[in-house]
Scaffold this motif. Structure first.
Motif, PDB file in Angstrom:
ATOM      1  N   ALA A 148       0.831  -1.206   0.000  1.00 27.34           N
ATOM      2  CA  ALA A 148       0.000   0.000   0.000  1.00 27.34           C
ATOM      3  C   ALA A 148       0.866   1.257   0.000  1.00 27.34           C
ATOM      4  O   ALA A 148       0.706   2.140  -0.841  1.00 27.34           O
ATOM      5  CB  ALA A 148      -0.922  -0.002   1.213  1.00 27.34           C
ATOM      6  N   LEU A 149       1.803   1.322   0.930  1.00 25.48           N
ATOM      7  CA  LEU A 149       2.613   2.530   1.110  1.00 25.48           C
ATOM      8  C   LEU A 149       3.520   2.785  -0.083  1.00 25.48           C
ATOM      9  O   LEU A 149       3.694   3.915  -0.517  1.00 25.48           O
ATOM     10  CB  LEU A 149       3.496   2.379   2.345  1.00 25.48           C
ATOM     11  N   GLN A 150       4.146   1.738  -0.597  1.00 29.32           N
ATOM     12  CA  GLN A 150       5.126   1.936  -1.662  1.00 29.32           C
ATOM     13  C   GLN A 150       4.496   1.950  -3.040  1.00 29.32           C
ATOM     14  O   GLN A 150       4.959   2.647  -3.921  1.00 29.32           O
ATOM     15  CB  GLN A 150       6.194   0.834  -1.616  1.00 29.32           C
ATOM     16  N   TYR A 151       3.477   1.125  -3.211  1.00 27.52           N
ATOM     17  CA  TYR A 151       2.993   0.920  -4.578  1.00 27.52           C
ATOM     18  C   TYR A 151       1.539   1.318  -4.774  1.00 27.52           C
ATOM     19  O   TYR A 151       1.015   1.201  -5.887  1.00 27.52           O
ATOM     20  CB  TYR A 151       3.184  -0.555  -4.965  1.00 27.52           C
ATOM     21  N   GLY A 152       0.871   1.749  -3.723  1.00 33.68           N
ATOM     22  CA  GLY A 152      -0.534   2.151  -3.868  1.00 33.68           C
ATOM     23  C   GLY A 152      -1.466   0.998  -4.185  1.00 33.68           C
ATOM     24  O   GLY A 152      -2.532   1.185  -4.760  1.00 33.68           O
ATOM     25  N   ILE A 153      -1.042  -0.208  -3.827  1.00 34.93           N
ATOM     26  CA  ILE A 153      -1.851  -1.396  -4.115  1.00 34.93           C
ATOM     27  C   ILE A 153      -2.759  -1.730  -2.929  1.00 34.93           C
ATOM     28  O   ILE A 153      -2.311  -1.739  -1.787  1.00 34.93           O
ATOM     29  CB  ILE A 153      -0.930  -2.584  -4.470  1.00 34.93           C
ATOM     30  N   LYS A 154      -4.035  -1.971  -3.203  1.00 32.36           N
ATOM     31  CA  LYS A 154      -4.985  -2.308  -2.143  1.00 32.36           C
ATOM     32  C   LYS A 154      -4.916  -3.796  -1.830  1.00 32.36           C
ATOM     33  O   LYS A 154      -5.438  -4.622  -2.590  1.00 32.36           O
ATOM     34  CB  LYS A 154      -6.408  -1.938  -2.574  1.00 32.36           C
ATOM     35  N   ALA A 155      -4.283  -4.099  -0.711  1.00 33.32           N
ATOM     36  CA  ALA A 155      -4.095  -5.497  -0.325  1.00 33.32           C
ATOM     37  C   ALA A 155      -4.888  -5.797   0.933  1.00 33.32           C
ATOM     38  O   ALA A 155      -4.642  -5.200   1.978  1.00 33.32           O
ATOM     39  CB  ALA A 155      -2.619  -5.782  -0.103  1.00 33.32           C
ATOM     40  N   ALA A 156      -5.870  -6.681   0.810  1.00 35.34           N
ATOM     41  CA  ALA A 156      -6.558  -7.195   2.001  1.00 35.34           C
ATOM     42  C   ALA A 156      -5.757  -8.383   2.503  1.00 35.34           C
ATOM     43  O   ALA A 156      -4.903  -8.909   1.786  1.00 35.34           O
ATOM     44  CB  ALA A 156      -7.974  -7.621   1.635  1.00 35.34           C
ATOM     45  N   ASN A 157      -5.988  -8.794   3.735  1.00 35.30           N
ATOM     46  CA  ASN A 157      -5.376 -10.072   4.105  1.00 35.30           C
ATOM     47  C   ASN A 157      -6.291 -10.913   4.947  1.00 35.30           C
ATOM     48  O   ASN A 157      -7.072 -10.424   5.753  1.00 35.30           O
ATOM     49  CB  ASN A 157      -3.978  -9.877   4.682  1.00 35.30           C
ATOM     50  N   TYR A 158      -6.229 -12.220   4.689  1.00 31.54           N
ATOM     51  CA  TYR A 158      -7.145 -13.174   5.292  1.00 31.54           C
ATOM     52  C   TYR A 158      -6.354 -14.267   6.001  1.00 31.54           C
ATOM     53  O   TYR A 158      -5.534 -14.945   5.376  1.00 31.54           O
ATOM     54  CB  TYR A 158      -8.032 -13.801   4.209  1.00 31.54           C
ATOM     55  N   PRO A 159      -6.568 -14.441   7.293  1.00 28.31           N
ATOM     56  CA  PRO A 159      -5.827 -15.467   8.043  1.00 28.31           C
ATOM     57  C   PRO A 159      -6.577 -16.793   8.080  1.00 28.31           C
ATOM     58  O   PRO A 159      -7.777 -16.829   8.349  1.00 28.31           O
ATOM     59  CB  PRO A 159      -5.786 -14.863   9.447  1.00 28.31           C
ATOM     60  N   PHE A 160      -5.869 -17.859   7.821  1.00 30.06           N
ATOM     61  CA  PHE A 160      -6.430 -19.185   8.100  1.00 30.06           C
ATOM     62  C   PHE A 160      -6.144 -19.483   9.561  1.00 30.06           C
ATOM     63  O   PHE A 160      -5.002 -19.363  10.012  1.00 30.06           O
ATOM     64  CB  PHE A 160      -5.792 -20.259   7.212  1.00 30.06           C
ATOM     65  N   THR A 161      -7.156 -19.838  10.306  1.00 35.66           N
ATOM     66  CA  THR A 161      -6.993 -20.002  11.752  1.00 35.66           C
ATOM     67  C   THR A 161      -6.898 -21.471  12.155  1.00 35.66           C
ATOM     68  O   THR A 161      -7.198 -22.367  11.365  1.00 35.66           O
ATOM     69  CB  THR A 161      -8.180 -19.371  12.504  1.00 35.66           C
ATOM     70  N   GLU A 162      -6.472 -21.638  13.375  1.00 37.58           N
ATOM     71  CA  GLU A 162      -6.401 -22.975  13.974  1.00 37.58           C
ATOM     72  C   GLU A 162      -7.716 -23.729  13.770  1.00 37.58           C
ATOM     73  O   GLU A 162      -7.722 -24.908  13.449  1.00 37.58           O
ATOM     74  CB  GLU A 162      -6.173 -22.791  15.485  1.00 37.58           C
ATOM     75  N   ASP A 163      -8.819 -23.017  13.958  1.00 36.44           N
ATOM     76  CA  ASP A 163     -10.139 -23.637  13.811  1.00 36.44           C
ATOM     77  C   ASP A 163     -10.364 -24.205  12.417  1.00 36.44           C
ATOM     78  O   ASP A 163     -10.961 -25.267  12.259  1.00 36.44           O
ATOM     79  CB  ASP A 163     -11.245 -22.595  14.082  1.00 36.44           C
ATOM     80  N   ASP A 164      -9.870 -23.468  11.417  1.00 35.92           N
ATOM     81  CA  ASP A 164     -10.030 -23.917  10.033  1.00 35.92           C
ATOM     82  C   ASP A 164      -9.318 -25.242   9.781  1.00 35.92           C
ATOM     83  O   ASP A 164      -9.598 -25.911   8.791  1.00 35.92           O
ATOM     84  CB  ASP A 164      -9.443 -22.877   9.056  1.00 35.92           C
ATOM     85  N   MET A 165      -8.361 -25.580  10.675  1.00 36.42           N
ATOM     86  CA  MET A 165      -7.498 -26.741  10.400  1.00 36.42           C
ATOM     87  C   MET A 165      -7.909 -27.986  11.167  1.00 36.42           C
ATOM     88  O   MET A 165      -7.194 -28.980  11.149  1.00 36.42           O
ATOM     89  CB  MET A 165      -6.034 -26.443  10.767  1.00 36.42           C
ATOM     90  N   ARG A 166      -9.009 -27.903  11.887  1.00 33.63           N
ATOM     91  CA  ARG A 166      -9.398 -29.096  12.660  1.00 33.63           C
ATOM     92  C   ARG A 166      -9.616 -30.270  11.707  1.00 33.63           C
ATOM     93  O   ARG A 166      -9.301 -31.401  11.999  1.00 33.63           O
ATOM     94  CB  ARG A 166     -10.660 -28.798  13.465  1.00 33.63           C
TER      95      ARG A 166
END
Lengths: 270, 270
Positions: free
Chosen positions: B163-181
């Motif tokens: 975002a800061l360097q390139y003006g790119i809109k980056a969301a981020n999504y975490p895979f959680t412990e719960d997702d891995m059961r």
């Protein structure tokens, strides 16, 4: 449009900065093409080909800014139909002479991971996020600097830039509408950290524009409210002798560099 | 320790990059001194003095990397007792020749505010913050890229840097412990944005170390749990053909540059 290539066996950040610093001196528009991580002769031949195609299509030799350590790769790029600019090789012999030491080019990884500073920067980013917008006051003891100002005066992007680029732990504290019902006073929580405070301010019209994009026609965005808040914070900065700067005409890079220059905070980047 | 000065009438970011790219080729330690915003003859004389003092104290001529447009200021710096490196002036005549256009040095403000790109970067930073860590799924349509990965694999610093360097809109999504059961599946919310996904992974030992600093002796930090989570996300990336990269040995700059190279996302910086 004339093309300008930025080529490197690393991130190409250095060649981009190198080329842009030069091209920003010219009243000419360019189409910019960055090609990082060119590490093999095969990849270099592909890039060489791209440069030739661009020349054939436009009839103008592309400018080619490169920072490449591998001699074989560099040679292939230099044989392209572009106009080559190679500042590494121009200056290395001069520096060798000044230092009386030979360059060891295998170490050329300007923007790669450095054990000592890398964790510092990530930790600083985490700190900035955890201490954004007055969300967390208990870690102020750990802060290198506490940016303060009204909502949308540039605190958050600046604190993130200071963290990412310089490894500086910047908290930020917002003065709110509520704080301004009366004459703004230094909040109790900030008193013991007064030596770490740095104020931001901004032109009322610009603040009004920014806030309007966020919440049009609100009291929050009104020019009147912006004026009141800015008058209050600037009075506070002056009264409490808090160093401050007007961010209106400056980029994040400039605000950050000015803050470092004014406060004498050390960059933790090398 | 030998001193290296970075001097400019602007932020001095260009002279820092210029000098560091060169010095990183040498197996020598330096004391780095950055002096930005030298805009008057008076300020230049002060800097000249600092350089002389450093020479007298150490007996070694400091290296001086500068990018200064004002000829008077530049001349004063060049008359110091340092060894001067000035890449702007070396390359400007060559570029004038290639372009058939004279440089207009008053425009030299590489890291200053550019109307067209500045708001884009601030907006991208706000977007990254509002869409950090899966906190906001409704704006994914607006994202340029959605970084996914397990907790502490580098998503947040990377999205902020993009975002800061390139003006790119980056969301981020975490895979959680719960997702891995069970076997990790692509969460429903990500399915329609699959073309925007970019996965991060990291070595289990490194992840274990990072998580241990955060929450020692927890299940979350255990090597066993790190291994399970990383195996699951890597299997998912492969199965769903999500491009991904291992961030272990790379800096934020390298991860970001690699992501741009792999996805073909355009920098919005000039």
């Amino acid at each position: 449009m004339r093309k300008s290539f930025y080529i490197s066996d690393g991130t190409a950040i250095t060649s981009e900065v190198f080329g842009h610093a030069l091209l920003s001196l010219f009243p000419v528009q360019f189409k910019h093409v960055t090609i990082p991580f060119i590490e093999t002769a095969e990849q270099a031949l592909e890039v060489n080909q791209k440069i030739s195609v661009s020349f054939q299509e436009t009839g103008e030799r592309p400018l080619v800014f490169h920072t490449i350590v591998n001699p074989e790769v560099r040679q292939i790029i230099c044989q392209s139909e572009g106009v080559n600019y190679d500042f590494l090789n121009h200056f290395v012999p001069q520096i060798e002479e000044a230092l009386g030491v030979k360059a060891k080019p295998e170490k050329h990884r300007t923007h790669s991971i450095h054990e000592t500073t890398y964790d510092i920067r990530i930790e600083a980013v985490n700190f900035a996020l955890a201490n954004d917008d007055g969300s967390n006051l208990k870690d102020y003891g750990e802060a290198d600097i506490i940016l303060c100002g009204v909502s949308r005066s540039g605190k958050t992007p600046t604190s993130l830039y200071l963290a990412l680029q310089y490894g500086i732990k910047a908290a930020n504290y917002p003065f709110t509408e509520d704080d301004m019902r009366d004459t703004l006073k230094l909040p109790a929580v900030l008193k013991r950290f007064k030596h770490k405070l740095f104020g931001l301010t901004i032109a009322a019209q610009r603040l009004h524009d920014i806030r309007t994009e966020r919440r049009a026609n609100s009291r929050y965005a009104s020019l009147q409210q912006c004026r009141i808040e800015l008058r209050e914070v600037e009075n506070l900065y002056r009264k409490e002798k808090i160093p401050f700067l007007d961010s209106t005409a400056f980029s994040i890079e400039e605000i950050s560099a000015k803050i470092l220059a004014i406060t004498g905070l050390e960059r933790r980047k090398y």
